[in-house]
Design an enzyme around this catalytic site. Sequence first.
Site, PDB file in Angstrom:
ATOM      1  N   HIS A   1      16.645  18.394  39.408  1.00  0.00           N
ATOM      2  CA  HIS A   1      17.817  18.008  39.108  1.00  0.00           C
ATOM      3  C   HIS A   1      18.279  18.268  41.189  1.00  0.00           C
ATOM      4  O   HIS A   1      19.778  18.398  41.674  1.00  0.00           O
ATOM      5  CB  HIS A   1      18.794  19.163  38.564  1.00  0.00           C
ATOM      6  CG  HIS A   1      19.041  18.650  37.176  1.00  0.00           C
ATOM      7  ND1 HIS A   1      20.263  18.966  35.771  1.00  0.00           N
ATOM      8  CD2 HIS A   1      18.828  17.345  36.382  1.00  0.00           C
ATOM      9  CE1 HIS A   1      19.728  18.476  35.104  1.00  0.00           C
ATOM     10  NE2 HIS A   1      19.024  17.157  35.335  1.00  0.00           N
TER      11      HIS A   1
ATOM     12  N   CYS B   1      15.373   0.338  36.461  1.00  0.00           N
ATOM     13  CA  CYS B   1      15.934   0.320  37.405  1.00  0.00           C
ATOM     14  C   CYS B   1      15.635   2.262  37.411  1.00  0.00           C
ATOM     15  O   CYS B   1      16.512   2.691  37.679  1.00  0.00           O
ATOM     16  CB  CYS B   1      17.913   1.045  36.092  1.00  0.00           C
ATOM     17  SG  CYS B   1      17.199   1.563  33.984  1.00  0.00           S
TER      18      CYS B   1
HETATM   19  C1  PEP Z   1      14.112   5.701  33.786  1.00  0.00           C
HETATM   20  O1  PEP Z   1      13.174   7.057  33.153  1.00  0.00           O
HETATM   21  O2  PEP Z   1      13.232   5.269  34.562  1.00  0.00           O
HETATM   22  C2  PEP Z   1      15.526   6.083  34.202  1.00  0.00           C
HETATM   23  C3  PEP Z   1      15.927   4.796  35.030  1.00  0.00           C
HETATM   24  O3  PEP Z   1      16.212   7.184  33.180  1.00  0.00           O
HETATM   25  P1  PEP Z   1      16.078   8.785  34.058  1.00  0.00           P
HETATM   26  O4  PEP Z   1      14.808   8.989  35.091  1.00  0.00           O
HETATM   27  O5  PEP Z   1      17.391   8.943  34.162  1.00  0.00           O
HETATM   28  O6  PEP Z   1      14.827   8.438  32.670  1.00  0.00           O
END
Ligand code: PEP
Length: 602
Positions: A192, A505
């Site tokens: 974070h 993403c």
């Molecule tokens: C991922 O796991 O690639 C993702 C986009 O979600 P987070 O990074 O929030 O776990």
Amino acid sequence: MTHLVRGIGVSPGVVCAPAFIVRMDFPEVPDRAVKPEHVDAELRRLREAVDYVVSHLQELGERVLQRAGPEESRIFDAQILMVQDEDFLASVETLIRNNQLSAETAYEFKALELRNLWSGAARLRERLADLHAIQLRMLNRLMGGAGHELWSIPADEQVIVVAHELSPGLTVQLDRDLVIGLISEEGTRTAHAAILAHSLGIPAVMGAAGALAAIPPGTLLLLDGQAGTILLDPTPDELDDAKTQVSRRHRLELQLEAVVDSPAMTPGGSPILLMGNVDLPEEIETAVRMGAQGVGLLRTEFLLTGRATLPSETEQADYFRRVAAAFRGHTIIIRSYDLGGDKFPAAFKAPVEANPFLGWRSIRVCLDEPEVFRPQIRAVLRAAADRDVQLMLPLVTLVEEVEQTRAIVLEEGESLRRSGIHAAESVPIGVMIETPAAVLIADRLAEVSAFFSIGTNDLTQYTLAIDRGNARLADRFTPHHPSIVRQLHQVLQVGRAAGIPVSVCGEMASESLSAVLLLGLGYDRLSVSPPALPLVKWVVRTVPEPAAARAAESALAAASAEDVTETLRSVVGEYLDVRLLDPNSALPGQRRVGTLPPGQTL
Ligand code: PEP
Ligand code: MG
């Protein structure tokens, strides 16, 4: 003496300033007994210290509110609640009374008990950092030590803060005029504090093991927040190099920014949809400025950072509408709370688990906790009344998880309609592909999903069995592993056959060389961290499709991540100076920053 300390670059930028060491070490608390007639005075001292610390935290929260914004300032709310916790204070008072101890002796004893209780649980790390901070403040107050602040940076000097661990609270407290760089021994790109440093624009290196031992206070440091390097007492030549590098980067940035207004189109004329990932509200503006075509991942769990309670339905609906209004004409993909794993804000009361990343997290929590999930669904429906807002579910492993969510969406849509609240009756529901389980049943998931978005951070973690937050394994953690490349290929084929859009993403889409791989595999929509958008767009516009396809084809046949990276570098190298690309594009274990050759223009 060490000249170079390496870590993980988590927030880009090159800065040079003296080191300011922040040691959050507890003061030595003597075991002090008091006479029975002084017990009441100790009880009063305890309460006075609580009042003092609370008002100081309120003041700090106020300052951070002015400097950073409401989300960051809420971090102090959780600490205030923790300081005032009546059960805890009553236990300290009992100890003072029964054992005739001084307030600081009793407080330290009880705080230590709590720390021991919490430290076994990874999920309580964030809260441990808060406990650490308030314990220090309380003990300092009770022992008449350090004045107003835990540490104070001289107001006339810019510094680079070096700490063992940076909590989000500590990170947002920093005066950005004085603190121009951050170094911590713990932490990774997904911590974070790293996310906050990035959004506050402070260059930072985390996971810099041994930094505290290697860096004496006041040492001049040259920090590169992209390469993850820290040079101690840089030589005049190194400083000159850095200056040249900074000005080259500045030129590169200006050139990249010029790309912001050009369409995201390959040299062959195929349009690519480049959306933005938005974690914190402050990123909305950057994403818009960097030309994001909508939001491909709106992380909602950060709405909870530092809060003691969940945000209300209306608060969430307002936020979602604010995001949608900033991206008129584009799609906004809201991800339901991805709680658990390494994200345990105080407002989320979770049980202790041995393996939180394999535990009660994400969609599992939402489906089990209607009072958490339903207000969020209603907020999404309300924001979707007039805009293209879609819902995305993280960590899906079962078709039923999507079906159950759809049932809830329809029920809440109906309930909002009956109550006469302006809202959509339903929204498209998409699924994040983040586990090998989801990849293997992608065909079945496609039957119930409006779209797929691949979360390569978690997909890499779960496929390679490598904790994404472990600094020691950071070099082994790579989405270039052939197992990930093959899954990316497989899911795209399934999505195409089912006629649903598939995007990526995870952080991979924000790394230029990896983005070429994705384009070569056939991905035409990516959701990217806003500061990376110009570089990714530049790559999209520069590397011809046949070259990217060639790289992807070799990557699919490769035996190792190193082979994949090398293939990408050599194919892409025909069109671009790969040294320009981000350091994450380098081979694992060889992360280093690229520089523009003199006179090079794009
Ligand atoms: C991922 O796991 O690639 C993702 C986009 O979600 P987070 O990074 O929030 O776990
Ligand atoms: Mg994820």
